[in-house]
Design an enzyme around this catalytic site. Structure first.
Site, PDB file in Angstrom:
ATOM      1  N   ARG A  91       9.771  49.459 -92.030  1.00  0.00           N
ATOM      2  CA  ARG A  91       9.833  48.439 -93.076  1.00  0.00           C
ATOM      3  C   ARG A  91       8.841  48.741 -94.193  1.00  0.00           C
ATOM      4  O   ARG A  91       9.058  48.392 -95.329  1.00  0.00           O
ATOM      5  CB  ARG A  91       9.489  47.093 -92.440  1.00  0.00           C
ATOM      6  CG  ARG A  91      10.227  45.901 -92.975  1.00  0.00           C
ATOM      7  CD  ARG A  91       9.712  44.604 -92.349  1.00  0.00           C
ATOM      8  NE  ARG A  91       9.566  44.655 -90.912  1.00  0.00           N
ATOM      9  CZ  ARG A  91      10.481  44.227 -90.047  1.00  0.00           C
ATOM     10  NH1 ARG A  91      11.607  43.723 -90.475  1.00  0.00           N
ATOM     11  NH2 ARG A  91      10.259  44.292 -88.751  1.00  0.00           N
ATOM     12  N   TYR A  92       7.706  49.336 -93.845  1.00  0.00           N
ATOM     13  CA  TYR A  92       6.625  49.587 -94.803  1.00  0.00           C
ATOM     14  C   TYR A  92       6.384  51.094 -94.856  1.00  0.00           C
ATOM     15  O   TYR A  92       6.556  51.795 -93.855  1.00  0.00           O
ATOM     16  CB  TYR A  92       5.335  48.892 -94.351  1.00  0.00           C
ATOM     17  CG  TYR A  92       5.495  47.420 -94.049  1.00  0.00           C
ATOM     18  CD1 TYR A  92       5.477  46.482 -95.073  1.00  0.00           C
ATOM     19  CD2 TYR A  92       5.669  46.974 -92.742  1.00  0.00           C
ATOM     20  CE1 TYR A  92       5.620  45.125 -94.797  1.00  0.00           C
ATOM     21  CE2 TYR A  92       5.817  45.621 -92.462  1.00  0.00           C
ATOM     22  CZ  TYR A  92       5.785  44.701 -93.490  1.00  0.00           C
ATOM     23  OH  TYR A  92       5.929  43.364 -93.209  1.00  0.00           O
ATOM     24  N   ARG A  95       3.748  52.841 -92.113  1.00  0.00           N
ATOM     25  CA  ARG A  95       3.775  52.551 -90.677  1.00  0.00           C
ATOM     26  C   ARG A  95       5.184  52.213 -90.229  1.00  0.00           C
ATOM     27  O   ARG A  95       6.025  51.794 -91.038  1.00  0.00           O
ATOM     28  CB  ARG A  95       2.847  51.387 -90.335  1.00  0.00           C
ATOM     29  CG  ARG A  95       3.154  50.094 -91.077  1.00  0.00           C
ATOM     30  CD  ARG A  95       1.887  49.234 -91.166  1.00  0.00           C
ATOM     31  NE  ARG A  95       2.099  47.947 -91.784  1.00  0.00           N
ATOM     32  CZ  ARG A  95       2.104  47.737 -93.095  1.00  0.00           C
ATOM     33  NH1 ARG A  95       1.937  48.757 -93.924  1.00  0.00           N
ATOM     34  NH2 ARG A  95       2.269  46.529 -93.581  1.00  0.00           N
ATOM     35  N   CYS A 104      10.313  42.434 -71.060  1.00  0.00           N
ATOM     36  CA  CYS A 104       8.965  41.876 -71.152  1.00  0.00           C
ATOM     37  C   CYS A 104       8.558  41.337 -69.784  1.00  0.00           C
ATOM     38  O   CYS A 104       9.402  41.096 -68.926  1.00  0.00           O
ATOM     39  CB  CYS A 104       8.935  40.720 -72.144  1.00  0.00           C
ATOM     40  SG  CYS A 104       9.499  41.175 -73.787  1.00  0.00           S
ATOM     41  N   CYS A 108       9.311  34.527 -73.876  1.00  0.00           N
ATOM     42  CA  CYS A 108       8.780  33.397 -74.632  1.00  0.00           C
ATOM     43  C   CYS A 108       9.959  32.650 -75.249  1.00  0.00           C
ATOM     44  O   CYS A 108      10.853  33.281 -75.826  1.00  0.00           O
ATOM     45  CB  CYS A 108       7.840  33.907 -75.717  1.00  0.00           C
ATOM     46  SG  CYS A 108       6.654  35.109 -75.063  1.00  0.00           S
ATOM     47  N   CYS A 111      10.708  33.509 -78.944  1.00  0.00           N
ATOM     48  CA  CYS A 111      10.661  34.935 -79.310  1.00  0.00           C
ATOM     49  C   CYS A 111      11.545  35.251 -80.517  1.00  0.00           C
ATOM     50  O   CYS A 111      12.712  34.873 -80.558  1.00  0.00           O
ATOM     51  CB  CYS A 111      11.127  35.778 -78.126  1.00  0.00           C
ATOM     52  SG  CYS A 111      11.195  37.532 -78.534  1.00  0.00           S
ATOM     53  N   ARG A 113      12.591  38.105 -81.193  1.00  0.00           N
ATOM     54  CA  ARG A 113      13.572  39.123 -80.793  1.00  0.00           C
ATOM     55  C   ARG A 113      14.370  38.651 -79.587  1.00  0.00           C
ATOM     56  O   ARG A 113      14.845  39.457 -78.776  1.00  0.00           O
ATOM     57  CB  ARG A 113      12.858  40.442 -80.453  1.00  0.00           C
ATOM     58  CG  ARG A 113      12.135  41.052 -81.624  1.00  0.00           C
ATOM     59  CD  ARG A 113      11.879  42.553 -81.461  1.00  0.00           C
ATOM     60  NE  ARG A 113      11.324  43.070 -82.689  1.00  0.00           N
ATOM     61  CZ  ARG A 113      10.054  43.469 -82.859  1.00  0.00           C
ATOM     62  NH1 ARG A 113       9.221  43.444 -81.832  1.00  0.00           N
ATOM     63  NH2 ARG A 113       9.628  43.905 -84.017  1.00  0.00           N
ATOM     64  N   ASP A 274       9.050  32.140 -86.487  1.00  0.00           N
ATOM     65  CA  ASP A 274      10.229  32.746 -87.122  1.00  0.00           C
ATOM     66  C   ASP A 274      11.468  31.888 -86.876  1.00  0.00           C
ATOM     67  O   ASP A 274      11.524  31.103 -85.931  1.00  0.00           O
ATOM     68  CB  ASP A 274      10.449  34.158 -86.557  1.00  0.00           C
ATOM     69  CG  ASP A 274       9.362  35.110 -87.012  1.00  0.00           C
ATOM     70  OD1 ASP A 274       9.127  35.193 -88.227  1.00  0.00           O
ATOM     71  OD2 ASP A 274       8.736  35.752 -86.141  1.00  0.00           O
ATOM     72  N   ASP A 311       6.713  36.007 -91.869  1.00  0.00           N
ATOM     73  CA  ASP A 311       7.599  37.166 -91.961  1.00  0.00           C
ATOM     74  C   ASP A 311       8.830  36.684 -92.724  1.00  0.00           C
ATOM     75  O   ASP A 311       9.586  35.848 -92.208  1.00  0.00           O
ATOM     76  CB  ASP A 311       7.985  37.627 -90.541  1.00  0.00           C
ATOM     77  CG  ASP A 311       7.863  39.114 -90.393  1.00  0.00           C
ATOM     78  OD1 ASP A 311       8.184  39.826 -91.369  1.00  0.00           O
ATOM     79  OD2 ASP A 311       7.458  39.564 -89.306  1.00  0.00           O
ATOM     80  N   LYS A 318       5.885  40.818 -94.368  1.00  0.00           N
ATOM     81  CA  LYS A 318       4.980  39.751 -93.948  1.00  0.00           C
ATOM     82  C   LYS A 318       4.046  39.442 -95.113  1.00  0.00           C
ATOM     83  O   LYS A 318       3.504  40.371 -95.714  1.00  0.00           O
ATOM     84  CB  LYS A 318       4.152  40.306 -92.794  1.00  0.00           C
ATOM     85  CG  LYS A 318       4.085  39.443 -91.591  1.00  0.00           C
ATOM     86  CD  LYS A 318       3.235  40.123 -90.539  1.00  0.00           C
ATOM     87  CE  LYS A 318       4.053  40.591 -89.370  1.00  0.00           C
ATOM     88  NZ  LYS A 318       4.384  41.969 -89.342  1.00  0.00           N
TER      89      LYS A 318
END
Ligand code: SF4
Length: 351
Positions: A91-92, A95, A104, A108, A111, A113, A274, A311, A318
């Site tokens: 995205r950037y 990085r 996981c 959560c 989440c 994702r 999100d 985000d 972000k």
């Protein structure tokens, strides 16, 4: 409440006394859509007698997850639109994310994702996909930092993590490797000396970002797991999601930020929730988030202050979302009083 194994179904949660059996039919529907897992360490922390328990709120499925709002999206931060090859999100410019697995230790309920993670993602990237992802990074000298995430990379075996680090270690332009995980808090027994040693690679600065949302997650075992990482020379950063009914009051948020710092973890980001499907019951407003940040500023040590970020939906990146202390009227102090401050240099006076 204790349990020896990770609880992975509504039935297991009911048997452990964490949900009422009459809720099973509705929660089976939730679980069919979004994965469920509560580790023994987290199950032990839940006070089943408290309907508002902040640990339960993070991990126990609820009927509210079946209500999807029009503004919510299966890919709220645009992972798919920024994924040039499997396992990479770029995205950037300097990085990229390397998503090594899609499973996981816990799932959560908020989440971002949640449509991508789950037990069906248990298999890490295939050897062929990992080769292609590493080649993508190796061919782009602008990639200075690789963020290893998932899923949660720390549920991989130390041998697999060592393989990932060895490969990244051979890419000269990658100077920084950052792991994102919940494991040190939610399954601290996985943070063995072998795992910590697998994170090291000569010439690379390695960081571990710990996602934790409530001070109670910092059990003695979690603190010891974090100490094993930090004592090995790996700095840690704190990541928190602002969650309604979990950490959305100044005292709770302050206690959490202090728990991070006491564990030698610098709070890095406070994420605004999100727009993931079925998560509106856990989201605050931006205004509420800003008010919380204001409440901590000036009262709580600067070391404990994360940056409050949003985000932008669609993968636009972000950004910090305040609060803003500067305006035409001057600068605002932590108590809310305005003070004049020149926004541009004054003209030189003639002698
Ligand atoms: S550990 Fe991270 S990726 Fe996994 S369910 Fe929680 S927020 Fe999602």
């Amino acid at each position: 409440m204790t349990s020896a194994k990770t609880l992975r179904t509504p039935k297991a949660l009911a048997d452990a006394g964490l949900i009422a059996p009459e809720r099973l039919p509705a929660l089976e529907r939730v679980a069919a859509q979004y994965a469920v897992a509560i580790t023994p360490a987290m199950a032990e922390l839940i006070d089943a007698a408290d309907p508002d328990d902040p640990i339960a709120r993070q991990f126990t499925p609820t009927e509210a997850e079946l209500q999807v709002r029009p503004e919510e999206s299966a890919d709220p931060v645009g992972d798919f639109t920024h994924s040039p090859v499997e396992g990479i999100v770029h995205r950037y410019p300097d990085r990229c994310l390397l998503k090594v697995n899609h499973a996981c230790a816990v799932y959560c309920r908020f989440c971002f994702r949640r449509e991508m993670v789950g037990p069906e993602g248990l298999r890490p990237l295939s050897p062929h996909a990992l080769d292609a992802a590493m080649a993508y990074i190796a061919e782009r000298p602008d990639i200075w930092e690789v963020i290893v995430t998932g899923g949660d990379p720390f549920i991989l075996s130390p041998r697999r993590l060592r393989d990932v680090m060895d490969r990244l270690g051979r890419i000269n332009h990658v100077k920084v490797v950052r792991f994102h995980t919940r494991v040190p808090a939610v399954q601290p027994e996985l943070i063995t000396d072998e795992l910590v040693s697998a994170l090291q690679a000569p010439g690379k600065a390695v960081y571990v970002g710990l996602h934790a949302n409530h001070a109670r997650e910092f059990t003695p075992a979690a603190r010891a797991a974090c100490a094993r990482i930090v004592d090995a020379g790996v700095p840690m950063l704190g990541q928190t999601v602002l969650l309604r009914g979990v950490n959305d009051d100044p005292e709770t948020l302050t206690a959490l930020m202090r728990a991070f710092v006491e564990t030698r973890i610098k709070p890095y980001y406070l994420h605004h929730g999100d727009l993931a499907p079925g998560t509106s019951h856990l989201r605050t407003t931006l205004e509420e988030g800003q008010a919380l940040m204001r409440a901590m500023r000036g009262v709580v040590s600067g070391l404990c202050q994360p940056t409050y970020v949003l985000d932008i939906p669609g993968g636009h990146g972000k950004v910090p979302v305040g609060p803003d202390y500067l305006s035409e009227a001057g600068v605002e102090d932590p108590a809310g009083r305005r003070h004049a401050y020149p926004l541009s240099p004054s003209e030189d006076k003639e002698a």
